[in-house]
Design an enzyme around this catalytic site. Structure first.
Site, PDB file in Angstrom:
ATOM      1  N   GLY A  14       0.828  -1.215   0.000  1.00 24.51           N
ATOM      2  CA  GLY A  14       0.000   0.000   0.000  1.00 24.51           C
ATOM      3  C   GLY A  14       0.854   1.253   0.000  1.00 24.51           C
ATOM      4  O   GLY A  14       2.090   1.188  -0.107  1.00 24.51           O
ATOM      5  N   GLY A  15       0.201   2.395   0.119  1.00 28.08           N
ATOM      6  CA  GLY A  15       0.903   3.681   0.006  1.00 28.08           C
ATOM      7  C   GLY A  15       1.982   3.869   1.054  1.00 28.08           C
ATOM      8  O   GLY A  15       3.159   4.083   0.734  1.00 28.08           O
ATOM      9  N   GLY A  92      -4.416  -1.705   6.694  1.00 30.55           N
ATOM     10  CA  GLY A  92      -5.571  -0.961   7.177  1.00 30.55           C
ATOM     11  C   GLY A  92      -6.513  -0.596   6.044  1.00 30.55           C
ATOM     12  O   GLY A  92      -6.101  -0.450   4.887  1.00 30.55           O
ATOM     13  N   ASP A  96     -15.620   4.700   5.739  1.00 33.71           N
ATOM     14  CA  ASP A  96     -16.108   5.909   6.400  1.00 33.71           C
ATOM     15  C   ASP A  96     -17.606   6.085   6.175  1.00 33.71           C
ATOM     16  O   ASP A  96     -18.078   6.100   5.033  1.00 33.71           O
ATOM     17  CB  ASP A  96     -15.372   7.142   5.843  1.00 33.71           C
ATOM     18  CG  ASP A  96     -13.892   7.174   6.191  1.00 33.71           C
ATOM     19  OD1 ASP A  96     -13.438   6.318   6.969  1.00 33.71           O
ATOM     20  OD2 ASP A  96     -13.188   8.074   5.683  1.00 33.71           O
ATOM     21  N   GLN A 149     -12.666  11.298  14.550  1.00 38.95           N
ATOM     22  CA  GLN A 149     -12.936  11.959  13.274  1.00 38.95           C
ATOM     23  C   GLN A 149     -14.381  11.711  12.859  1.00 38.95           C
ATOM     24  O   GLN A 149     -14.843  10.552  12.898  1.00 38.95           O
ATOM     25  CB  GLN A 149     -11.983  11.436  12.191  1.00 38.95           C
ATOM     26  CG  GLN A 149     -12.305  11.873  10.773  1.00 38.95           C
ATOM     27  CD  GLN A 149     -12.267  13.393  10.597  1.00 38.95           C
ATOM     28  OE1 GLN A 149     -11.425  14.073  11.150  1.00 38.95           O
ATOM     29  NE2 GLN A 149     -13.209  13.922   9.836  1.00 38.95           N
ATOM     30  N   TYR A 155     -13.028   3.261  12.388  1.00 37.95           N
ATOM     31  CA  TYR A 155     -11.581   3.420  12.159  1.00 37.95           C
ATOM     32  C   TYR A 155     -10.888   3.983  13.406  1.00 37.95           C
ATOM     33  O   TYR A 155      -9.836   3.490  13.830  1.00 37.95           O
ATOM     34  CB  TYR A 155     -11.405   4.355  10.966  1.00 37.95           C
ATOM     35  CG  TYR A 155      -9.999   4.548  10.462  1.00 37.95           C
ATOM     36  CD1 TYR A 155      -9.444   3.667   9.540  1.00 37.95           C
ATOM     37  CD2 TYR A 155      -9.241   5.648  10.864  1.00 37.95           C
ATOM     38  CE1 TYR A 155      -8.162   3.871   9.047  1.00 37.95           C
ATOM     39  CE2 TYR A 155      -7.964   5.858  10.376  1.00 37.95           C
ATOM     40  CZ  TYR A 155      -7.435   4.966   9.462  1.00 37.95           C
ATOM     41  OH  TYR A 155      -6.165   5.176   8.967  1.00 37.95           O
ATOM     42  N   TYR A 187      -2.743  13.032   7.812  1.00 42.62           N
ATOM     43  CA  TYR A 187      -3.256  12.793   6.448  1.00 42.62           C
ATOM     44  C   TYR A 187      -2.068  12.717   5.492  1.00 42.62           C
ATOM     45  O   TYR A 187      -1.302  13.658   5.365  1.00 42.62           O
ATOM     46  CB  TYR A 187      -4.260  13.883   6.066  1.00 42.62           C
ATOM     47  CG  TYR A 187      -5.592  13.640   6.750  1.00 42.62           C
ATOM     48  CD1 TYR A 187      -6.656  13.095   6.044  1.00 42.62           C
ATOM     49  CD2 TYR A 187      -5.754  13.882   8.109  1.00 42.62           C
ATOM     50  CE1 TYR A 187      -7.871  12.820   6.681  1.00 42.62           C
ATOM     51  CE2 TYR A 187      -6.956  13.611   8.753  1.00 42.62           C
ATOM     52  CZ  TYR A 187      -8.010  13.077   8.025  1.00 42.62           C
ATOM     53  OH  TYR A 187      -9.201  12.798   8.652  1.00 42.62           O
TER      54      TYR A 187
HETATM   55  N1  CAA Z   1     -18.148  17.951  12.002  1.00 46.10           N
HETATM   56  C1  CAA Z   1     -19.468  18.205  12.214  1.00 46.10           C
HETATM   57  N2  CAA Z   1     -20.412  18.057  11.261  1.00 46.10           N
HETATM   58  C2  CAA Z   1     -19.998  17.679  10.057  1.00 46.10           C
HETATM   59  C3  CAA Z   1     -18.631  17.426   9.768  1.00 46.10           C
HETATM   60  C4  CAA Z   1     -17.703  17.594  10.807  1.00 46.10           C
HETATM   61  N3  CAA Z   1     -16.381  17.353  10.609  1.00 46.10           N
HETATM   62  N4  CAA Z   1     -18.535  17.052   8.494  1.00 46.10           N
HETATM   63  C5  CAA Z   1     -19.793  17.071   7.990  1.00 46.10           C
HETATM   64  N5  CAA Z   1     -20.666  17.464   8.921  1.00 46.10           N
HETATM   65  C6  CAA Z   1     -22.108  17.592   8.789  1.00 46.10           C
HETATM   66  C7  CAA Z   1     -22.461  18.223   7.449  1.00 46.10           C
HETATM   67  O1  CAA Z   1     -22.433  19.619   7.564  1.00 46.10           O
HETATM   68  C8  CAA Z   1     -23.854  17.674   7.206  1.00 46.10           C
HETATM   69  O2  CAA Z   1     -24.756  18.366   8.030  1.00 46.10           O
HETATM   70  P1  CAA Z   1     -26.320  18.472   7.649  1.00 46.10           P
HETATM   71  O3  CAA Z   1     -26.841  17.073   7.560  1.00 46.10           O
HETATM   72  O4  CAA Z   1     -26.894  19.239   8.784  1.00 46.10           O
HETATM   73  O5  CAA Z   1     -26.339  19.196   6.341  1.00 46.10           O
HETATM   74  C9  CAA Z   1     -23.781  16.258   7.787  1.00 46.10           C
HETATM   75  O6  CAA Z   1     -22.700  16.291   8.743  1.00 46.10           O
HETATM   76  C10 CAA Z   1     -23.509  15.228   6.714  1.00 46.10           C
HETATM   77  O7  CAA Z   1     -22.153  15.367   6.325  1.00 46.10           O
HETATM   78  P2  CAA Z   1     -21.587  14.747   5.018  1.00 46.10           P
HETATM   79  O8  CAA Z   1     -22.171  15.430   3.824  1.00 46.10           O
HETATM   80  O9  CAA Z   1     -20.109  14.719   5.133  1.00 46.10           O
HETATM   81  O10 CAA Z   1     -22.157  13.267   5.093  1.00 46.10           O
HETATM   82  P3  CAA Z   1     -21.902  12.207   4.036  1.00 46.10           P
HETATM   83  O11 CAA Z   1     -22.718  11.033   4.416  1.00 46.10           O
HETATM   84  O12 CAA Z   1     -22.008  12.730   2.661  1.00 46.10           O
HETATM   85  O13 CAA Z   1     -20.355  11.882   4.275  1.00 46.10           O
HETATM   86  C11 CAA Z   1     -18.461  10.933   5.292  1.00 46.10           C
HETATM   87  C12 CAA Z   1     -19.946  11.188   5.420  1.00 46.10           C
HETATM   88  C13 CAA Z   1     -18.132  10.141   4.025  1.00 46.10           C
HETATM   89  C14 CAA Z   1     -18.057  10.122   6.492  1.00 46.10           C
HETATM   90  C15 CAA Z   1     -17.712  12.262   5.267  1.00 46.10           C
HETATM   91  O14 CAA Z   1     -18.120  13.031   6.360  1.00 46.10           O
HETATM   92  C16 CAA Z   1     -16.208  12.127   5.334  1.00 46.10           C
HETATM   93  O15 CAA Z   1     -15.558  11.780   4.364  1.00 46.10           O
HETATM   94  N6  CAA Z   1     -15.604  12.412   6.508  1.00 46.10           N
HETATM   95  C17 CAA Z   1     -14.147  12.419   6.673  1.00 46.10           C
HETATM   96  C18 CAA Z   1     -13.653  11.063   7.042  1.00 46.10           C
HETATM   97  C19 CAA Z   1     -12.149  11.074   7.097  1.00 46.10           C
HETATM   98  O16 CAA Z   1     -11.487  12.010   7.542  1.00 46.10           O
HETATM   99  N7  CAA Z   1     -11.550   9.987   6.615  1.00 46.10           N
HETATM  100  C20 CAA Z   1     -10.134   9.876   6.590  1.00 46.10           C
HETATM  101  C21 CAA Z   1      -9.777   8.869   5.520  1.00 46.10           C
HETATM  102  S1  CAA Z   1      -8.037   8.722   5.348  1.00 46.10           S
HETATM  103  C22 CAA Z   1      -7.580   7.975   6.739  1.00 46.10           C
HETATM  104  O17 CAA Z   1      -8.345   7.455   7.492  1.00 46.10           O
HETATM  105  C23 CAA Z   1      -6.120   7.918   6.997  1.00 46.10           C
HETATM  106  C24 CAA Z   1      -5.816   8.515   8.293  1.00 46.10           C
HETATM  107  O18 CAA Z   1      -5.446   7.791   9.226  1.00 46.10           O
HETATM  108  C25 CAA Z   1      -5.889   9.989   8.480  1.00 46.10           C
END
Ligand code: CAA
Length: 248
Positions: A14-15, A92, A96, A149, A155, A187
């Site tokens: 992986g990466g 891993g 999400d 998160q 996760y 990230y």
């Molecule tokens: N805090 C509070 N509220 C939030 C928020 C936050 N950080 N992000 C979004 N919201 C709210 C939005 O404003 C929205 O509110 P309303 O319903 O009132 O409009 C609601 O939550 C829905 O949000 P989304 O549009 O984001 O919901 P979704 O279902 O489309 O997406 C999700 C959900 C895919 C989990 C998306 O929120 C997301 O991608 N989150 C980030 C996850 C993340 O950081 N993953 C890291 C991957 S990489 C990794 O994991 C490696 C590592 O170790 C770092």
């Protein structure tokens, strides 16, 4: 028997895993890059790519979410090359979802691959490390295991659990020549972070004090530090490599 010390990196193709494999190979280890059995073709292409870059790294299939398959893989390595000296638990996945949409499959898959794998693999190398009186176990966790998160209850639970494992096993290994540490990346530029929605990723990166993502090589460098003989007094630590995203 191989004379170079053996290193096993789960999720090695992986990466972040690739950068760790390359770094350990450069530092003189005989490196095995683990991959899921379903990734056989990708692993062969990866091995050829590494050879083209001058790295002699072996690939080895094994489903680390299965204790039996982890045991088979490790017996295979240890039978031919002796005890694993360095284990990097790097495999891993993400699934999400906001908690109200989080089905049981997405919960279990992440706990199995990210956390239960740490037991499955480490348990099978541990006795060899005890017998050798030397070992390095490095668990690749995440900043999100430290701070949580949105969208990552599964996760973040697994990643936080990894460090509880680290601190406990570090106490068991301390008088036996074995160190156990966690590295918590922020990230990092990999396919995993690329899979996020662009706007969500961009908003997170805008909040990173360094205003950029990490590079896989920067995580590999932290692993190399913990592996080095001269750093054998570091154990049970959680080394953050996150551009300042979370400090405590
Ligand atoms: N805090 C509070 N509220 C939030 C928020 C936050 N950080 N992000 C979004 N919201 C709210 C939005 O404003 C929205 O509110 P309303 O319903 O009132 O409009 C609601 O939550 C829905 O949000 P989304 O549009 O984001 O919901 P979704 O279902 O489309 O997406 C999700 C959900 C895919 C989990 C998306 O929120 C997301 O991608 N989150 C980030 C996850 C993340 O950081 N993953 C890291 C991957 S990489 C990794 O994991 C490696 C590592 O170790 C770092």
């Amino acid at each position: 028997m191989t004379t170079a010390r053996v290193a096993l990196v789960t999720g090695g193709i992986g990466g972040i895993g690739t950068a760790i494999c390359q770094r350990l190979a450069r530092d003189g280890f005989r490196v095995f890059a683990n991959h899921h059995p379903s990734e056989q073709e990708a692993a062969e292409a990866w091995k050829n790519d590494q050879a083209g870059l001058g790295f002699d790294i072996d690939t080895i299939a094994g489903d680390v979410s299965s204790f039996e398959d982890s045991k088979r893989m490790i017996d295979d390595i240890q039978g031919q090359h002796g005890a694993v000296a360095v284990l990097v638990n790097c495999a891993g996945i993400t699934r999400d979802k906001t908690f109200k949409k989080l089905d049981e499959d997405a919960w279990r898959a992440v706990i199995d691959v990210n956390l239960n794998s740490v037991y499955n693999v480490t348990r099978n190398v541990w006795e060899g490390m005890l017998a050798a009186g030397f070992g390095r176990v490095i668990n690749i966790s995440s900043v999100n295991g430290q701070r949580g998160q949105f969208g990552q209850t599964n996760y973040a639970t697994a990643k936080a659990g990894m460090h509880g494992f680290t601190m406990s096993l570090a106490q068991e290994g301390a008088a036996k020549g074995i160190t156990v540490n966690t590295v918590s990346p922020g990230y990092v530029e990999t396919a995993m972070t690329l899979a996020m929605r662009d706007d969500v990723r961009e908003a997170i990166v805008a909040g990173v004090p360094m205003r950029r993502m990490g590079k896989p090589e920067e995580i590999a460098s932290a692993v190399a530090f913990l592996v080095a003989d001269e750093n054998g007094y570091v154990t049970g630590a959680n080394l953050p490599v996150n551009g300042g995203l979370f400090m405590h």
